[in-house]
Scaffold this motif. Structure first.
Motif, PDB file in Angstrom:
ATOM      1  N   MET A   1       8.444  21.344  22.564  1.00  0.00           N
ATOM      2  CA  MET A   1       7.211  20.627  21.533  1.00  0.00           C
ATOM      3  C   MET A   1       7.359  19.134  21.991  1.00  0.00           C
ATOM      4  N   LEU A   2       6.132  18.483  22.161  1.00  0.00           N
ATOM      5  CA  LEU A   2       5.989  17.340  22.418  1.00  0.00           C
ATOM      6  C   LEU A   2       5.510  16.420  20.984  1.00  0.00           C
ATOM      7  N   ASP A   3       6.332  15.453  20.875  1.00  0.00           N
ATOM      8  CA  ASP A   3       6.019  14.527  19.494  1.00  0.00           C
ATOM      9  C   ASP A   3       6.293  13.271  19.764  1.00  0.00           C
ATOM     10  N   TYR A   4       5.165  12.431  19.197  1.00  0.00           N
ATOM     11  CA  TYR A   4       5.232  11.108  19.441  1.00  0.00           C
ATOM     12  C   TYR A   4       4.809  10.077  18.054  1.00  0.00           C
ATOM     13  N   ASN A   5       5.691   9.155  18.162  1.00  0.00           N
ATOM     14  CA  ASN A   5       5.509   8.182  16.849  1.00  0.00           C
ATOM     15  C   ASN A   5       4.559   7.099  17.013  1.00  0.00           C
ATOM     16  N   PRO A   6       3.263   7.076  16.531  1.00  0.00           N
ATOM     17  CA  PRO A   6       2.313   6.138  16.904  1.00  0.00           C
ATOM     18  C   PRO A   6       2.753   4.607  16.439  1.00  0.00           C
ATOM     19  N   VAL A   7       3.878   4.317  15.518  1.00  0.00           N
ATOM     20  CA  VAL A   7       4.292   3.317  15.154  1.00  0.00           C
ATOM     21  C   VAL A   7       5.445   2.689  16.087  1.00  0.00           C
ATOM     22  N   SER A   8       6.343   3.472  16.263  1.00  0.00           N
ATOM     23  CA  SER A   8       7.392   2.806  17.080  1.00  0.00           C
ATOM     24  C   SER A   8       7.194   3.064  18.643  1.00  0.00           C
ATOM     25  N   GLY A   9       6.242   4.180  19.023  1.00  0.00           N
ATOM     26  CA  GLY A   9       5.990   4.238  20.404  1.00  0.00           C
ATOM     27  C   GLY A   9       7.086   5.256  21.008  1.00  0.00           C
ATOM     28  N   ASP A  10       7.821   5.937  20.246  1.00  0.00           N
ATOM     29  CA  ASP A  10       8.910   6.939  20.726  1.00  0.00           C
ATOM     30  C   ASP A  10       8.040   8.328  20.963  1.00  0.00           C
ATOM     31  N   VAL A  11       8.633   8.888  22.333  1.00  0.00           N
ATOM     32  CA  VAL A  11       8.063  10.147  22.745  1.00  0.00           C
ATOM     33  C   VAL A  11       9.274  11.097  22.681  1.00  0.00           C
ATOM     34  N   THR A  12       9.076  12.240  22.067  1.00  0.00           N
ATOM     35  CA  THR A  12      10.017  13.172  22.113  1.00  0.00           C
ATOM     36  C   THR A  12       9.606  14.436  22.443  1.00  0.00           C
ATOM     37  N   TRP A  13      10.690  15.082  23.412  1.00  0.00           N
ATOM     38  CA  TRP A  13      10.305  16.250  23.843  1.00  0.00           C
ATOM     39  C   TRP A  13      11.329  17.292  23.523  1.00  0.00           C
ATOM     40  N   SER A  15      12.700  17.848  20.767  1.00  0.00           N
ATOM     41  CA  SER A  15      13.796  17.152  19.727  1.00  0.00           C
ATOM     42  C   SER A  15      14.582  16.022  20.225  1.00  0.00           C
ATOM     43  N   GLU A  16      14.157  15.706  21.585  1.00  0.00           N
ATOM     44  CA  GLU A  16      15.148  14.478  22.391  1.00  0.00           C
ATOM     45  C   GLU A  16      13.950  13.533  22.794  1.00  0.00           C
ATOM     46  N   VAL A  17      14.437  12.240  22.378  1.00  0.00           N
ATOM     47  CA  VAL A  17      13.532  11.048  22.720  1.00  0.00           C
ATOM     48  C   VAL A  17      13.785  10.780  24.185  1.00  0.00           C
ATOM     49  N   ILE A  18      12.752  10.648  24.919  1.00  0.00           N
ATOM     50  CA  ILE A  18      12.514  10.705  26.383  1.00  0.00           C
ATOM     51  C   ILE A  18      11.876   9.348  26.760  1.00  0.00           C
ATOM     52  N   ALA A  19      11.335   8.553  26.121  1.00  0.00           N
ATOM     53  CA  ALA A  19      11.029   7.278  26.125  1.00  0.00           C
ATOM     54  C   ALA A  19      10.342   6.515  25.094  1.00  0.00           C
ATOM     55  N   ARG A  20      10.434   5.227  25.179  1.00  0.00           N
ATOM     56  CA  ARG A  20       9.608   4.400  24.102  1.00  0.00           C
ATOM     57  C   ARG A  20       8.444   3.778  24.869  1.00  0.00           C
ATOM     58  N   LEU A  21       7.254   4.008  24.428  1.00  0.00           N
ATOM     59  CA  LEU A  21       5.931   3.364  25.123  1.00  0.00           C
ATOM     60  C   LEU A  21       5.668   2.130  24.468  1.00  0.00           C
ATOM     61  N   SER A  22       5.003   0.947  25.272  1.00  0.00           N
ATOM     62  CA  SER A  22       4.679  -0.033  24.587  1.00  0.00           C
ATOM     63  C   SER A  22       3.433   0.023  23.679  1.00  0.00           C
ATOM     64  N   LYS A  23       2.973  -0.947  22.818  1.00  0.00           N
ATOM     65  CA  LYS A  23       1.910  -0.723  21.894  1.00  0.00           C
ATOM     66  C   LYS A  23       0.689  -0.336  22.717  1.00  0.00           C
TER      67      LYS A  23
END
Length: 238
Positions: A1-13, A15-23
């Motif tokens: 399951m792909l999850d992303y947080n539009p505030v922090s930029g964290d991308v989770t696959w 249930s594991e955080v795989i990256a933090r995107l810039s704004k």
């Protein structure tokens, strides 16, 4: 399951955080997800990633490259396709996306009874004329501001498109000058009347791709890369 947080930029696959995107990368990723499996133009993504700002076209290419690296961690479930010179398409299954974006709504105050509401309505009616006039004046001001912003945005988009076109022409021109000055060219005869030349070798697959791209047109063509895309660029010299 792909999850992303539009505030922090964290991308989770899974249930594991795989990256933090810039704004900007987060805004572009959100725009691609909104149009999952649909085409998104370069101009549209630049406007989404850098609203009301002027950036070079290469900024989008860098952002897409970084997002591609993140999506490699999804085991092929999501990937970005490049549409030659036009834009990008994010491919994937919608049921594998779980957005962390929460729509906040103001709480509803249920403590007021009908008598309190009626009392407030009576107090409001006494000043309704003044409020109406203030609203009308504010609406006129907002209309002027919106018109000015739309006018500025239109000319800004025209300027960006013109600058990008001049940039592409400059890259191709420099490539042509280099091709003819170096003297070291690899040439391939695609058909009886079609020939292509460049400074690096092409395998049969890429030769066929170029042949399909120029659609069996006759003449001499030069091929090469620019620093904006990973696709081979072809330019007629006839």
């Amino acid at each position: 399951m792909l999850d992303y947080n539009p505030v922090s930029g964290d991308v989770t696959w899974n249930s594991e955080v795989i990256a933090r995107l810039s704004k900007s990368e987060t805004l572009i990723f959100s725009a691609l997800l909104k149009k999952l499996n649909q085409f998104s133009s370069k101009e549209e993504l630049i406007e989404e990633g850098w609203p009301n700002k002027f950036v070079s076209p290469n900024s989008l290419a860098v952002a897409i490259k970084n997002i591609r690296k993140v999506l490699q961690e999804t085991d092929g479930a999501f990937k970005i396709e490049t549409v030659h010179r036009r834009g990008y398409i994010l491919h994937g299954a919608a049921d594998k996306i779980q957005s962390s974006m929460i729509a906040l709504q103001p709480p509803c105050d249920s403590s007021k009874n009908k008598n309190e509401i009626n009392t407030e309505n009576k107090a409001t009616e006494s000043s309704s004329d003044e409020v109406d006039e203030a609203i009308i004046d504010m609406a006129k001001i907002n209309a002027k501001i919106i018109a000015q912003e739309n006018h500025a945005s239109y000319f800004k988009k025209i300027f960006v498109k013109t600058l990008f076109s001049l940039y592409c022409v400059a890259i191709l021109s420099l490539g042509i000058i280099y091709f003819f000055s170096s003297g070291e060219l690899y040439c391939y005869q695609l058909s009886e009347k079609t020939k292509i030349c460049g400074v690096f070798e092409l395998n049969k697959s890429k030769q066929k791709s170029i042949s399909d791209d120029i659609q069996k047109k006759s003449g001499l063509y030069l091929y090469g890369y620019d620093n904006n895309d990973q696709d081979i660029k072809v330019h007629s010299v006839d």
